[in-house]
Motif scaffolding. Structure first.
Motif, short mmCIF file in Angstrom:
data_model
loop_
_atom_site.label_atom_id
_atom_site.label_comp_id
_atom_site.label_asym_id
_atom_site.label_seq_id
_atom_site.Cartn_x
_atom_site.Cartn_y
_atom_site.Cartn_z
N LEU A 313 -33.98 13.66 -10.66
CA LEU A 313 -33.87 14.81 -11.56
C LEU A 313 -35.24 15.17 -12.14
CD1 LEU A 313 -30.62 13.87 -13.55
CD2 LEU A 313 -30.84 15.47 -11.65
N LYS A 314 -35.63 16.42 -11.92
CA LYS A 314 -36.88 16.91 -12.49
C LYS A 314 -36.63 17.90 -13.62
CE LYS A 314 -39.67 16.30 -8.31
NZ LYS A 314 -40.49 16.97 -7.28
N ASP A 315 -35.46 18.55 -13.55
CA ASP A 315 -35.14 19.51 -14.59
C ASP A 315 -34.79 18.78 -15.89
OD1 ASP A 315 -34.35 22.48 -15.19
OD2 ASP A 315 -32.70 21.26 -15.97
N LEU A 316 -35.44 19.15 -16.98
CA LEU A 316 -35.27 18.45 -18.26
C LEU A 316 -33.84 18.58 -18.78
CD1 LEU A 316 -36.66 16.87 -20.51
CD2 LEU A 316 -37.22 19.05 -21.60
N HIS A 317 -33.22 19.74 -18.64
CA HIS A 317 -31.86 19.94 -19.15
C HIS A 317 -30.87 19.06 -18.41
CE1 HIS A 317 -32.14 23.81 -21.66
NE2 HIS A 317 -33.33 23.26 -21.59
N LEU A 318 -31.00 19.01 -17.09
CA LEU A 318 -30.11 18.15 -16.30
C LEU A 318 -30.30 16.68 -16.66
CD1 LEU A 318 -30.41 19.81 -12.77
CD2 LEU A 318 -28.51 20.00 -14.37
N LEU A 319 -31.53 16.30 -16.87
CA LEU A 319 -31.84 14.90 -17.22
C LEU A 319 -31.24 14.52 -18.57
CD1 LEU A 319 -33.36 12.28 -16.69
CD2 LEU A 319 -35.40 13.33 -17.63
N LEU A 320 -31.39 15.38 -19.56
CA LEU A 320 -30.86 15.08 -20.90
C LEU A 320 -29.34 15.11 -20.90
CD1 LEU A 320 -33.35 17.03 -23.20
CD2 LEU A 320 -33.40 14.65 -22.49
N ASN A 321 -28.75 16.02 -20.13
CA ASN A 321 -27.28 16.06 -20.02
C ASN A 321 -26.74 14.78 -19.38
OD1 ASN A 321 -26.63 18.52 -21.24
ND2 ASN A 321 -27.17 19.68 -19.40
N GLU A 322 -27.44 14.31 -18.35
CA GLU A 322 -27.01 13.10 -17.67
C GLU A 322 -27.11 11.89 -18.60
OE1 GLU A 322 -25.69 10.64 -14.49
OE2 GLU A 322 -25.61 12.80 -14.87
N LEU A 323 -28.22 11.80 -19.35
CA LEU A 323 -28.41 10.71 -20.30
C LEU A 323 -27.33 10.73 -21.38
CD1 LEU A 323 -30.02 8.37 -21.51
CD2 LEU A 323 -31.54 10.05 -22.58
#
Length: 840
Positions: A313-323
């Motif tokens: 994941l490089k997209d910050l929004h996707l990364l934070l949603n996953e976390l």
């Protein structure tokens, strides 16, 4: 020593463990608590409950009964103060102030300490297979009731405090105290059967168990709930028994045969035994851990999968949603908020919803220096956080969080705020470890994502900026092209539109600017009927600045050529006027300037730092024209000399710029003066325009064959000299113009042939024209020339007198007119005599 070793017994192990455990826990409490009252009392509490263990250990070593009794009474003298120590500890740990109870317990304990040495406290010593135990008298029994009363009091106040307390961490701490006190009560009560004569091992020797629970509850910062502790303890016992029990059974079976087995076989069997145990720890133990520690195993599995997923994941929004999703699902967190530091604002954090919070530097520094899970309950209750409590607690309230986890990777990145769990339980150690590991991996991923996002923004901004700059440059280029075309059009007007082609002069020109406009220009101006102004200028640099200077230079030369017929005067005045401007702008120019006199067939010239100009005669002789002077703009005080060259019909003057001779090949070779003069001579027989074409073609061949380039303006002008002017025709024309009263034109013609000796009549005519134009001094010179030839001529003398009168030389005028009257009566002379006499 042998007797001591021989007296060692398995039943000594529990009291020894209790003694060691109490000493270790007491030491930890003292060192960790930094002499805090609660920790000191807790250390005393642990040591006091282990006071009886030295008695029990001494029973196996000391054989004399009287000595054992003395030792029992001595230790019990201190032991009877355990209710007082317990009372102090309960009140301090639960924050209760009842000083009167503490005083009462101390007095009662002191009374029992006095009674310990009477036969009513310890009456005898009972012996069992597992050891000895004191037989208590009536006083001991009363002490037992008293001690149990204080213990029950501790349990009761703990339960009451538990009901009142809202803080989960404090509640959990109280629960551990209640559990430990209950275990202490149970284990102590189990001493009664043995003291009454029943063969029952006293469980007070196992006092290390409640002490461990109590130490965990008092000293541990982050507590597991009691069920979890019991669960972990049960798992540890089960796992340990899996390996310990079989080994004990096998050892007991094989032990009788060890002495009779051969050493080699015994070594082989021990090797196999070790290998089996090793195989168990490598292969079987992980499987058992997986069964009994299912939660820990699942957390590790989720952690591993999450780390693999976020790597993609490089997209910050996707990364934070996953976390956020992983933390909610795995830890049953009701709400997860992740705030990331704003890129352009030092103290602002934002979340995915666009909410912005401002974090002060003090909090940011603390989080950066303490990058682990921070729990609200610990901050509220642990003295270690007293100095930051007022700083951090407002943030827990602001974020409605129970846990705050800093995100950092070489620098502060943001925070994760976790609300309470759906099951309202605190996070276990395994969950804290999971959270810490996930946080570490997430920090790196978020830092990389922010860097990727920043680089993407930078790339996009750069592309937009490039497009914007490209558009601006395109507009500027279009504007520049327009300006260059306009400048080119204007510059063309500075050049002669029609080249002279008459009996006196024939010229052809090649002109090619390096850019749209040029710093070169040439002069071919007819000054009068018998004089031509020729020249070439090469301004330093290229483009519009140089072109602007050319227009100024041309204007100045034209103005000066109207005032002076001397190339020296023109160049000197031009340098004096333009040098300050040129030095301020950083420019200079070279100039060759010449004036062709077609009456006398002469070229008057001055070379101001320009390359040598060539004259090719009809017999192919080449003459370079130079005056070895500096360029214009070097020093405003320079006086430029002039030279004279006699011309013949068919001579050719070659005006050119150094763009020709300094054309450079890739090898470094120049076109050069030698090749230029050779081609000039070789093409001399052709017409001027054809000669130019041949020279330019040779220059182009040199550039192409040598892979060279021309990096300068190129100007080439060939001027062929024609026939000299016929003076008589000009004189007749001047007379005709005089008769028509065109005095200025007539005078201009006479001036154009001024270098030719004139007859007395034409000098008389010239004087009259100068007189008409009020040029009295020049008129006087002209009439004097006529009088030299004819001194007695009446009209010549009369004009001379008029000129002297105009010059206010009245005496000379009077004498002249008087002489005229004496020579021959002349009415006009007499009139002038009278007028002059009146003037005098």
């Amino acid at each position: 020593m042998y007797d001591i070793i021989a007296s060692l017994n398995i039943f000594m192990l529990p009291p020894l463990i209790t003694l060691l455990t109490s000493i270790v826990i007491a030491g930890i409490a003292i060192l960790k608590g930094k002499l805090k009252k609660e920790n000191i009392l807790f250390a005393l509490f642990c040591l006091w409950y282990a006071l009886l263990t030295p008695n029990f250990l001494g029973h196996f070593i000391i054989k004399d009964v009287n000595t054992i009794l003395k030792m029992e009474r001595s230790i019990h003298t201190l032991y009877v103060f355990i209710p007082f120590i317990g009372m102090l500890f309960y009140h301090t740990a639960l924050n209760i102030k009842r000083t009167y109870l503490e005083i009462i317990t101390f007095i009662v304990s002191a009374i029992f300490a006095f009674l310990v040495h009477t036969p009513y406290y310890i009456t005898d010593l009972l012996t069992y297979p597992w050891g000895h135990i004191a037989k208590g008298g009536i006083v001991f029994q009363i002490f037992g009731v008293y001690a149990f009363s204080v213990l029950i009091y501790g349990i009761v106040i703990s339960i009451l405090k538990l009901k009142q307390e809202k803080n989960e961490l404090v509640r959990l701490k109280i629960k551990y105290i209640i559990l430990a006190l209950n275990l202490i009560g149970i284990f102590t009560a189990c001493n009664v059967p043995a003291m009454l004569g029943y063969n029952f091992y006293p469980l007070s020797n196992l006092m290390f168990i409640p002490l461990i629970f109590l130490g965990y509850g008092i000293l541990r910062y982050r507590l597991m709930d009691i069920q979890s502790v019991l669960h972990v303890t049960f798992i540890w016992l089960c796992i340990s028994s899996v390996i310990v029990v079989p080994n004990v059974i096998i050892f007991n079976i094989l032990y009788p045969f060890f002495k009779s087995i051969d050493k080699s076989l015994l070594f082989f069997l021990l090797t196999i035994w070790f290998a089996v145990n090793y195989l168990y720890f490598i292969k079987v133990q992980p499987l058992i851990d997986q069964v009994f520690n299912r939660r820990k195993y699942n957390l590790k599995k989720v952690e591993s999968q999450f780390i693999n997923d976020i790597a993609l994941l490089k997209d910050l929004h996707l990364l934070l949603n996953e976390l956020s999703y992983i933390l909610k699902r795995t830890l049953l967190i009701k709400n997860v908020e992740i705030f990331i530091k704003a890129e352009d604002k030092e103290n602002e954090l934002y979340n995915l919803n666009g909410d912005v919070i401002v974090i002060d530097e003090q909090v940011q520094d603390y989080l950066l220096k303490n990058p682990w899970v921070i729990e609200k309950k610990l901050i509220e209750n642990k003295p270690q956080y007293e100095h930051v409590k007022n700083i951090l607690l407002p943030w827990f309230e602001k974020l409605s969080a129970e846990y705050i986890i800093p995100l950092e990777h070489n620098e502060f990145i943001g925070i994760i705020a976790l609300s309470e769990r759906a099951n309202l339980k605190a996070l276990s150690n395994d969950e804290i470890e999971f959270l810490q590991n996930v946080k570490s991996a997430s920090s790196i991923a978020i830092a990389n994502s922010l860097m990727y996002h920043s680089l993407s923004n930078l790339k996009n901004n750069l592309e937009a900026l490039v497009m914007q700059r490209t558009e601006q440059l395109q507009k500027k280029n279009e504007q520049m092209e327009f300006e260059l075309k306009l400048a080119n059009t204007v510059q063309k007007t500075l050049l002669p539109s029609i080249l002279p082609a008459n009996n006196q002069l024939y010229a052809s020109v090649y002109f090619r600017p390096y850019m749209e406009v040029s710093g070169d220009f040439f002069l071919l101006d007819q000054l009068d009927d018998t004089h031509y102004l020729i020249g070439i200028v090469d301004v330093s640099g290229h483009g519009i600045p140089s072109a602007l200077l050319t227009s100024m230079i041309k204007t100045e030369i034209e103005n000066l050529s109207r005032l002076y017929r001397s190339t020296s005067a023109i160049c000197t005045q031009l340098n004096k006027k333009l040098t300050p401007i040129l030095q301020e702008s950083g420019f200079y120019f070279t100039l060759f300037l010449g004036i062709i006199d077609f009456v006398n067939m002469e070229l008057l010239y001055t070379n101001c730092g320009h390359t040598d100009i060539y004259i090719i005669t009809l017999n192919d002789t080449v003459y370079p024209l130079t005056t070895d002077s500096l360029f214009i703009g070097a020093d405003e005080h320079i006086n430029y000399p002039e030279c004279l060259f006699e011309l013949n019909t068919k001579d050719r003057i070659i005006l050119y710029s150094d763009g020709i001779t300094e054309a450079r090949a890739k090898s470094g070779h120049l076109y050069g003066n030698e090749r230029f003069t050779n081609i000039l001579v070789a093409s001399r027989e052709f017409a001027p325009q054809d000669q130019i074409d041949i020279i330019i073609k040779d220059l182009e061949n040199f550039i192409q064959s040598e892979d060279g380039v021309i990096r300068d303006d190129v100007t080439l002008c060939v001027i062929e000299i024609g026939e000299p002017v016929a003076v008589e025709n000009y004189l007749k024309k001047a007379i005709t113009l005089y008769k028509k009263k065109n005095y200025n034109e007539a005078l201009s013609i006479l001036n154009s042939i001024s270098t030719v000796p004139l007859s007395a009549s034409y000098n008389y005519l010239k004087a009259k024209l100068l007189m008409k134009n009020k040029h009295y001094e020049e008129a006087k010179k002209a009439i004097l020339q006529a009088l030299k030839e004819k001194p007695d001529h009446k009209e010549f003398n009369y004009l001379f007198g008029q000129i002297c009168f105009a010059l206010k030389d009245y005496q000379t005028a009077l004498d002249t007119f008087a002489d005229l009257s004496m020579m021959q009566p002349y009415k006009k002379s007499n009139e002038f005599v009278e007028i002059i006499k009146k003037k005098i």
